[in-house]
Motif scaffolding. Structure first.
Motif, PDB file in Angstrom:
ATOM      1  N   PHE A 249       1.157  -0.769  -0.140  1.00  4.79           N
ATOM      2  CA  PHE A 249      -0.391   0.021  -0.122  1.00  4.79           C
ATOM      3  C   PHE A 249       0.886   0.781  -0.521  1.00  4.79           C
ATOM      4  O   PHE A 249       0.454   2.478  -0.672  1.00  4.79           O
ATOM      5  CB  PHE A 249      -0.916  -0.181   1.506  1.00  4.79           C
ATOM      6  CG  PHE A 249      -2.384   0.959   1.430  1.00  4.79           C
ATOM      7  CD1 PHE A 249      -2.794   1.418   0.783  1.00  4.79           C
ATOM      8  CD2 PHE A 249      -1.499   1.888   2.343  1.00  4.79           C
ATOM      9  CE1 PHE A 249      -3.517   2.529   0.247  1.00  4.79           C
ATOM     10  CE2 PHE A 249      -1.914   2.965   2.167  1.00  4.79           C
ATOM     11  CZ  PHE A 249      -3.317   3.359   1.264  1.00  4.79           C
TER      12      PHE A 249
ATOM     13  N   THR B 174       2.013   2.162  -3.202  1.00  4.53           N
ATOM     14  CA  THR B 174       1.452   1.939  -4.751  1.00  4.53           C
ATOM     15  C   THR B 174       0.960   3.381  -4.615  1.00  4.53           C
ATOM     16  O   THR B 174       1.310   4.475  -4.716  1.00  4.53           O
ATOM     17  CB  THR B 174       0.013   1.648  -4.380  1.00  4.53           C
ATOM     18  OG1 THR B 174       0.467  -0.304  -4.328  1.00  4.53           O
ATOM     19  CG2 THR B 174      -0.842   1.484  -5.292  1.00  4.53           C
ATOM     20  N   THR B 175       0.937   4.280  -2.905  1.00  3.95           N
ATOM     21  CA  THR B 175       0.578   5.240  -2.852  1.00  3.95           C
ATOM     22  C   THR B 175       1.785   6.148  -3.250  1.00  3.95           C
ATOM     23  O   THR B 175       2.035   7.464  -4.072  1.00  3.95           O
ATOM     24  CB  THR B 175       0.130   5.240  -1.389  1.00  3.95           C
ATOM     25  OG1 THR B 175      -0.254   4.471  -0.560  1.00  3.95           O
ATOM     26  CG2 THR B 175       0.463   7.567  -1.198  1.00  3.95           C
TER      27      THR B 175
ATOM     28  N   LEU C 135       6.912  17.101  -9.804  1.00  2.95           N
ATOM     29  CA  LEU C 135       6.736  17.383  -9.237  1.00  2.95           C
ATOM     30  C   LEU C 135       6.461  18.213  -6.847  1.00  2.95           C
ATOM     31  O   LEU C 135       6.343  20.124  -6.505  1.00  2.95           O
ATOM     32  CB  LEU C 135       4.898  17.491  -9.151  1.00  2.95           C
ATOM     33  CG  LEU C 135       3.877  18.686  -9.171  1.00  2.95           C
ATOM     34  CD1 LEU C 135       4.682  19.349 -10.072  1.00  2.95           C
ATOM     35  CD2 LEU C 135       2.633  18.383  -9.725  1.00  2.95           C
ATOM     36  N   VAL C 136       6.751  16.632  -6.696  1.00  2.00           N
ATOM     37  CA  VAL C 136       6.142  16.957  -5.171  1.00  2.00           C
ATOM     38  C   VAL C 136       8.070  17.719  -4.419  1.00  2.00           C
ATOM     39  O   VAL C 136       7.773  18.356  -3.684  1.00  2.00           O
ATOM     40  CB  VAL C 136       6.302  15.200  -5.011  1.00  2.00           C
ATOM     41  CG1 VAL C 136       6.495  15.625  -2.985  1.00  2.00           C
ATOM     42  CG2 VAL C 136       5.074  15.373  -5.048  1.00  2.00           C
TER      43      VAL C 136
ATOM     44  N   LEU D 222       4.143   5.825  -5.107  1.00  2.00           N
ATOM     45  CA  LEU D 222       3.931   5.416  -6.774  1.00  2.00           C
ATOM     46  C   LEU D 222       2.687   6.461  -7.526  1.00  2.00           C
ATOM     47  O   LEU D 222       3.579   7.244  -8.368  1.00  2.00           O
ATOM     48  CB  LEU D 222       3.848   3.906  -7.408  1.00  2.00           C
ATOM     49  CG  LEU D 222       5.051   3.207  -7.179  1.00  2.00           C
ATOM     50  CD1 LEU D 222       4.724   1.987  -7.552  1.00  2.00           C
ATOM     51  CD2 LEU D 222       6.075   4.151  -8.538  1.00  2.00           C
ATOM     52  N   SER D 223       2.110   6.268  -6.921  1.00  2.00           N
ATOM     53  CA  SER D 223       1.096   7.533  -7.906  1.00  2.00           C
ATOM     54  C   SER D 223       1.079   9.066  -7.387  1.00  2.00           C
ATOM     55  O   SER D 223       0.831   9.560  -7.733  1.00  2.00           O
ATOM     56  CB  SER D 223      -0.509   7.502  -6.681  1.00  2.00           C
ATOM     57  OG  SER D 223       0.020   8.470  -5.506  1.00  2.00           O
ATOM     58  N   MET D 224       2.245   9.493  -6.549  1.00  2.00           N
ATOM     59  CA  MET D 224       2.539  11.388  -6.258  1.00  2.00           C
ATOM     60  C   MET D 224       3.745  11.497  -7.142  1.00  2.00           C
ATOM     61  O   MET D 224       4.561  10.746  -7.384  1.00  2.00           O
ATOM     62  CB  MET D 224       3.234  11.425  -5.263  1.00  2.00           C
ATOM     63  CG  MET D 224       2.731  10.019  -3.603  1.00  2.00           C
ATOM     64  SD  MET D 224       1.548  11.867  -2.850  1.00  2.00           S
ATOM     65  CE  MET D 224       2.084  12.890  -2.754  1.00  2.00           C
ATOM     66  N   PRO D 225       3.148  12.551  -8.198  1.00  2.00           N
ATOM     67  CA  PRO D 225       4.489  12.830  -9.036  1.00  2.00           C
ATOM     68  C   PRO D 225       6.306  13.285  -8.795  1.00  2.00           C
ATOM     69  O   PRO D 225       5.495  14.503  -7.514  1.00  2.00           O
ATOM     70  CB  PRO D 225       3.326  13.986  -9.718  1.00  2.00           C
ATOM     71  CG  PRO D 225       2.481  14.054  -8.787  1.00  2.00           C
ATOM     72  CD  PRO D 225       2.593  13.031  -8.239  1.00  2.00           C
TER      73      PRO D 225
END
Lengths: 305, 306, 338
Positions: free
Chosen positions: B142, B145-146, B154-155, B148-151
Motif C-alpha cells: 500500500f 502504491t501510494t 512535482l513533489v 508511486l501515485s505521487m509525481p
C-alpha cells in the motif's frame, strides 16, 4: 472478476485518501504556512492576519477535514496568486496536458512495440543489438537536455518545427517526442522479453502445427499474449508522464498543468501546488486502476475466473 | 519437452570436458562483458576527475571575469579561443572546464547520498514485506502504491520551494522520494530467497528472524541490491539535474550540470556548446552508471552462475 | 495394407551447440500405411520427439533437417518452402503434443482455436467450421460441446484439453497424425481413456498414426508396427508381435526385460536394467551407438557404422551385426556367464 474489481477499487480509494493527507500536510513541512506566505521580514500583525484569513489557527484535523470536504465538492481553494478558484484553473489547463501525454505515449508505443516485436523475432541479430543499444543510450539522456537539443536542431538549424507555443498540431511534435522517448526503451524491452517468452511457448508450436501463416502466428497468437503486461506498463508510464510534463511544458511553454505547476511553485502558491499534486496523483490512481481492469479483461485467466 | 532436456544433457557432457576453472569463468564473465568494462572505465574516470577537481581545475570555478566571457571551446575556430580556457567560459566569464569538474562532484555527491538514503528505506521495508508476508506485505504494498501515485518531480519541486533549497535539502528530498524501486525489487528478491530450503532449515533449528535476515537473506539479495543501487543513483542524478534546471535544485553560483544548462538556455541559439558540454557530461555519467548496472545484472544473473 | 502415408528414409537432425555439432537424430528410417499405428519407442533423449517435430517441420530454428526421402503420401516434404509446408501442416497431417496444459493459447476460446484450424485450410464458412468443431468435440467424448466452445483453456482439465487437441488435429481430416507422448502429462486413469480414443479414431477415420511413447504396455496394446530408437538411431523395426516375441537387437531385448509380463515374470523376480549411460551425441560416432552398454559387444562393433539390415522378411529390420546371435539367445548366455 467483480470481487477483484471491488477489491482493487477499495485499494485505489484508500490510496487517494492517503495521498490527500500527504498533500495537505505538505504546507506544514516548512513549519508555519502563514509565515511562508507572508514572506521573510513580514510584520507580526500581517502574519497573524494571514493565519486567521486562511484558517491556519484552527486545529490541524479540522483544517484537513474541511479541506477534504471542500475538495470532494470540487472546491480546491483559491489561488493566492491568480485570485481565482484553483479548480477552475486546473480543469482549464488539464486537457492540454492530457493531450500532450496522449501524444507522447502514442509516439512511444508506436515506436517501441514494433521494434520490440522485430527484436524478438530475430534475437541477437544486428537489428536487435542496434535497438537495444539505442535503448540504453536513450535512457541516459536527461529529458530537458534532449528537449533543448531537439529545439536546436529541428527548430533553429533546420527550421522544420515550431519551437514554442501551442497554436497547431506541429507544436506538439517535439514536446511529445521529448516526453515520450524516455518510455520507449522500457516498453521495447518488455515487448521483446514478452515476445521471446511467448514465442517459445507450446501454444505457438500448436499454432504453427495448424499450418497458420507466420504473420497470423505472430500477431494473433503471440503479440496478443505478450502485449498484456505492456498495457499495464504504458498506463503507469502515462501517469509518470503527466508528472514529468512540468519540465517539458516549461521548456516548450505549453500552457498545461505542468507549466501551471511551475508558475505556482515559483510564486509559492500553496493551494495551487497542493491541488495539482492531488489531481495528478488521483489521475494516476485512476489510470492504474483502469489499466488493471483492462489487464484483467485482456487475460481470460483473470476475467473468467 | 523431454527432447530439450537431451539437447542440454548433450551439451553438458561436452561442456564438462572443456569446462574452464571457476576463476577463469569469473574473469570471462567480467571482462567478457564489453558494456560493463566501458561503463566502469568511464565512471571511474569521472569519479577521479571529481575527486581531483581542486587540483585539475585550471581556474577557480566561481571566479568571474566579465572581460573574458563566452569564449568558445578549443574546437571552435573563433579568434577568441584560448588554451587557457580549454572548454571556454560562460556568460559571466567563469572557466567552463573548472565548473564542469566541480559540477561532477555535485552530481556524484547528490546521486550517491540520495541513493544511500532511498536504499536504506526501500531495502528495510522491502525485506520486511518479503520476509514476513501477510499483513506487513499488504501494508508495504500500500505504501509503495501510494508513493508511486505521487509525481516525483512535482513533489520534489514543491517541497524544495517550501523548505528552501540547499544541497542537503535536495539530497533528502530525493532520498525520501525514490525508494520505491528498492522496495519493489527487495521485496520480491526476499520472497524468492525466503522460500528456499536453507531458510526453512534455519527456521527449523530455531534461528531468530533477525539472525535469519542478516545471515541467510541479506547475502542472497545483495546482487539485486547492488544493481538497483546503480540504477537509482543514475535516476537521482537525472532528477537533481532536472530540479536545478528548473531553478529549484542546487542554487547558483554552485556549479551543477543541470544549473549550467539552465543558465545557458537563453544563449543556446548563439553558443550551443554552452548546453552541449554539460549535457554530454550528464549523459556520459548516467550512461556509464547504467552500463555498470546492466553489466552487474548480467554477471550476477543466476543462469550465468555455475 | 493400404496406401503408403508417410515415408521416412535416413532422416537426420543436426543442431549446432557450443561444443560442436549435436546429432540427436541420425539415420531414422520407417514408413506408415493408412490404417496403421506405428509406435516409436525408446528412452527419453533417444530422439523420438525430435523425429516427430522433424516430420512436421517444427524443429527449433537452429536445427537443420536432412533426409534421403521424406514423403507424405505422394508429396515430398524435404526442401519444401515454408509457405507450402504450412499448407500441408494441420491440413493433411496434424500433431498432438505432450503438454495439453500449455499447448492451447490462454487468450482465445476453444471454439476459436478449433475453427481456426479448418478456416485456414478449407473453403468453409464460419458456421460450418463451428458445426464441425461441435461434431468433433462430441466425437472425442466432450459433452455439452456448444458450451465448451465458448470456454477458455484454463477452464478445462488436462484430460479435456488433450481431447480438444485431438479434435483440433482431426478438423481437416488429415491422412496422418503424429502424437508425441500424448498421455505422459495426464493422470493414469485418464491416460488409458485418451489412448483408447486415439486408437478408435485412427480406425474410424482410417488414418496413419505415429505414436511416440516410452510405455511398452501401450505399444503392445495398440501398435501395428514398432520402431525402436536408441541414441538418435532406429535400432530395430518390425511388426509388434514379432518384436515382442523375438527381439533381434540387444537394446530391444534389454528394453523388453525392463517390463513385467503377466504370467511370465515370476513374483519376486528382478526386472532388467540396462547398465551404463547413453553416449553423448555431439560429434560423429562412426560405430554402433549401443556398443558401450552392450553385454555381447565384439571388436567389429566398434570398427564401422552398423547399417539397418532386413532380417527375415515382414519388414523386420535390425541394426546389429550379431542379430542372428541375439535371436539365438546370446544375451541370456552372456547374462548367466556374468
Amino acid at each position: 472478476m467483480l470481487a477483484y474489481s471491488l477489491k482493487r477499487l477499495g485499494v485505489a480509494l484508500l490510496v487517494a485518501l492517503t495521498v490527500s493527507l500527504i498533500t495537505f500536510s505538505m504546507i506544514y513541512i516548512s513549519g508555519d504556512p502563514a509565515l511562508a506566505i507572508a514572506g521573510e521580514g513580514a510584520r507580526q500583525q500581517d502574519v497573524e492576519n494571514i493565519r486567521r484569513f486562511y484558517g491556519f489557527d484552527r486545529p490541524i484535523y479540522v483544517q484537513y477535514l474541511d479541506w477534504l470536504w471542500s475538495a470532494l465538492h470540487g472546491d480546491l481553494g483559491r489561488s493566492y496568486n491568480l485570485r481565482q478558484p484553483v479548480a477552475d484553473v486546473i480543469f482549464q489547463r488539464l486537457p492540454t496536458t492530457m493531450l500532450l501525454g496522449a501524444c507522447a505515449i502514442t509516439f512511444a508505443l508506436v515506436l517501441a512495440i514494433p521494434l520490440g516485436v522485430l527484436a524478438a523475432v530475430k534475437p541477437n541479430s544486428i537489428f536487435d543489438r542496434v535497438s537495444l543499444t539505442l535503448a540504453v543510450i536513450g535512457q541516459a539522456m536527461p529529458s530537458f537536455w534532449f528537449a533543448l537539443t531537439l529545439i536546436l536542431w529541428f527548430g533553429v538549424y533546420w527550421r522544420l518545427l515550431p519551437i514554442t507555443g501551442q497554436d497547431s498540431w506541429w507544436n506538439f511534435v517535439m514536446p511529445s517526442i521529448a516526453l515520450g522517448y524516455y518510455v520507449t526503451p522500457a516498453v521495447m524491452r518488455l515487448t521483446r522479453a514478452g515476445m521471446l517468452e511467448v514465442l517459445s511457448s507450446d501454444y505457438i508450436r500448436t499454432a504453427r502445427a495448424k499450418g497458420l501463416k507466420p504473420m497470423r502466428v505472430l500477431f494473433k497468437h503471440a503479440l496478443r499474449n505478450a502485449i498484456i503486461p505492456v498495457v499495464a506498463l504504458a498506463a503507469v508510464q502515462f501517469g509518470f508522464m503527466l508528472g514529468g510534463s512540468i519540465v517539458i511544458e516549461t521548456i516548450f511553454q505549453i500552457n498545461g498543468l505542468g507549466y501551471l505547476a511551475w508558475e505556482s511553485i515559483q510564486r509559492k502558491d500553496l493551494p495551487m501546488m497542493q491541488a495539482i499534486v492531488l489531481v495528478l496523483s488521483i489521475i494516476y490512481v485512476l489510470i492504474t486502476f483502469l489499466a488493471d481492469m483492462l489487464n484483467a479483461f485482456l487475460d481470460p485467466r483473470i476475467r473468467v475466473a | 519437452m523431454a527432447e530439450t532436456g537431451v539437447v542440454r544433457a548433450g551439451m553438458m557432457t561436452a561442456e564438462e570436458i572443456l569446462a574452464p576453472s571457476p576463476g577463469a569463468r569469473l574473469r570471462k564473465r567480467i571482462f567478457g562483458h564489453f558494456g560493463l568494462m566501458l561503463g566502469g572505465g568511464v565512471l571511474l574516470l569521472i569519479i577521479l576527475m571529481a575527486l581531483l577537481a581542486g587540483v585539475l581545475s585550471p581556474h577557480d570555478p566561481y571566479d568571474q571575469q566579465l572581460a573574458r566571457k563566452l569564449i568558445p571551446p578549443f574546437w571552435h575556430t573563433s579568434p577568441k579561443v584560448t588554451w587557457d580556457h580549454v572548454l571556454g567560459t560562460d556568460h559571466l566569464g567563469r572557466d567552463y572546464l573548472s565548473r564542469l569538474l566541480h559540477g561532477a562532484q555535485v552530481s556524484l555527491i547528490i546521486g550517491f547520498a540520495a541513493m544511500v538514503i532511498s536504499g536504506v528505506i526501500g531495502t528495510v521495508i522491502g525485506v520486511l514485506a518479503g520476509y514476513f508476508g501477510g499483513r506487513v506485505d499488504m501494508a508495504v504494498n500500500f505504501i509503495i502504491t501510494t508513493r508511486l501515485s505521487m509525481p516525483v518531480v512535482l513533489v520534489a519541486l514543491a517541497v524544495v520551494s517550501i523548505v528552501g533549497s540547499s544541497l542537503t535539502v535536495v539530497i533528502w528530498v530525493l532520498g525520501l522520494l525514490i525508494w520505491d524501486r528498492f522496495a519493489v525489487v527487495m521485496r520480491s528478491a526476499t520472497q524468492q530467497v525466503r522460500s528456499l530450503e536453507f531458510v526453512t532449515a534455519a527456521e527449523a533449528v530455531g534461528c531468530s528472524p533477525a539472525r535469519i535476515l542478516l545471515t541467510e537473506i541479506a547475502p542472497n539479495v545483495m546482487n539485486h541490491l547492488i544493481v538497483v543501487a546503480t540504477l537509482e543513483m543514475a535516476h537521482a542524478i537525472l532528477l537533481e539535474a532536472a530540479l536545478s534546471f528548473l531553478g529549484l535544485g542546487v542554487q547558483p553560483p554552485t556549479p551543477s550540470w543541470g544549473l549550467m544548462i539552465s543558465e545557458a538556455k537563453g544563449l543556446m541559439y548563439f553558443d550551443p556548446w554552452l548546453i552541449s558540454i554539460p549535457g554530454v557530461a550528464l549523459f556520459l555519467l548516467v550512461l556509464s552508471i547504467n552500463l555498470v548496472g546492466d553489466g552487474l545484472r548480467d554477471v550476477s544473473a543466476p543462469e550465468n552462475r555455475s | 495394407m493400404g496406401e503408403r502415408v508417410l515415408t521416412v528414409e535416413d532422416l537426420r537432425v543436426d543442431i549446432p551447440v557450443a561444443a560442436g555439432m549435436l546429432h540427436p537424430v541420425q539415420g531414422v528410417t520407417f514408413h506408415v500405411d493408412r490404417g496403421e499405428t506405428v509406435c516409436i519407442v525408446g528412452e527419453s533423449g533417444c530422439g523420438k520427439s525430435l523425429t516427430a517435430l522433424a516430420i512436421m517441420d517444427l524443429l527449433p530454428r537452429s536445427a537443420k533437417r536432412t533426409a534421403m526421402r521424406l514423403e507424405l503420401q505422394d508429396q515430398t516434404l524435404d526442401g519444401v518452402a515454408e509457405a507450402r509446408m504450412a499448407d500441408i501442416r494441420g491440413n493433411r497431417m496434424a500433431m498432438i503434443f505432450q503438454e495439453p496444459m500449455t499447448s492451447l493459447n490462454p487468450a482465445y476460446t476453444i471454439g476459436n482455436q478449433l475453427e481456426e484450424a479448418i478456416l485456414r485450410h478449407k473453403p468453409v464458412s464460419r458456421k460450418d467450421a463451428r458445426k464441425r468443431a461441435v461434431h468433433l468435440l462430441g466425437r472425442v467424448g466432450i459433452t455439452a460441446a456448444e458450451q465448451r466452445l465458448r470456454q477458455y483453456p484454463h477452464q478445462l482439465s488436462g484430460g479435456l484439453r488433450q481431447r480438444v487437441m485431438i479434435a483440433m488435429a482431426l478438423m481437416c481430416g488429415p491422412a496422418l497424425i503424429v502424437a508425441d507422448e500424448p498421455t505422459t502429462a495426464l493422470d493414469v486413469t485418464i491416460q488409458a481413456q485418451i489412448l483408447h480414443l486415439l486408437a478408435e479414431l485412427q480406425r474410424e477415420f482410417h488414418m496413419g498414426l505415429v505414436l511416440i511413447t516410452h510405455d511398452l504396455g501401450i505399444v503392445a496394446r495398440i501398435a501395428t508396427r514398432v520402431v525402436v530408437m536408441y541414441a538418435g538411431e532406429v535400432v530395430e523395426t518390425g511388426p509388434v508381435d514379432e518384436i515382442f516375441r523375438a527381439p533381434r537387437h540387444p537394446y530391444t531385448q534389454g528394453l523388453l526385460a525392463c517390463i513385467p509380463v503377466p504370467g511370465k515374470t515370476r513374483r519376486g523376480e528382478r526386472l532388467g536394467v540396462i547398465p551404463g549411460m547413453v553416449p553423448s551425441l555431439v560429434g560423429e560416432m562412426p560405430y554402433c551407438h549401443f556398443a558401450s552398454r552392450c553385454p555381447i559387444v565384439i571388436d567389429e562393433c566398434r570398427a564401422a557404422p552398423v547399417p539397418l539390415t532386413s532380417e527375415g522378411g515382414r519388414g523386420r529390420r535390425v541394426r546389429c551385426i550379431r542379430a542372428a546371435d541375439v535371436a539365438a539367445g546370446a544375451l541370456q548366455a552372456a547374462g548367466t556367464a556374468a
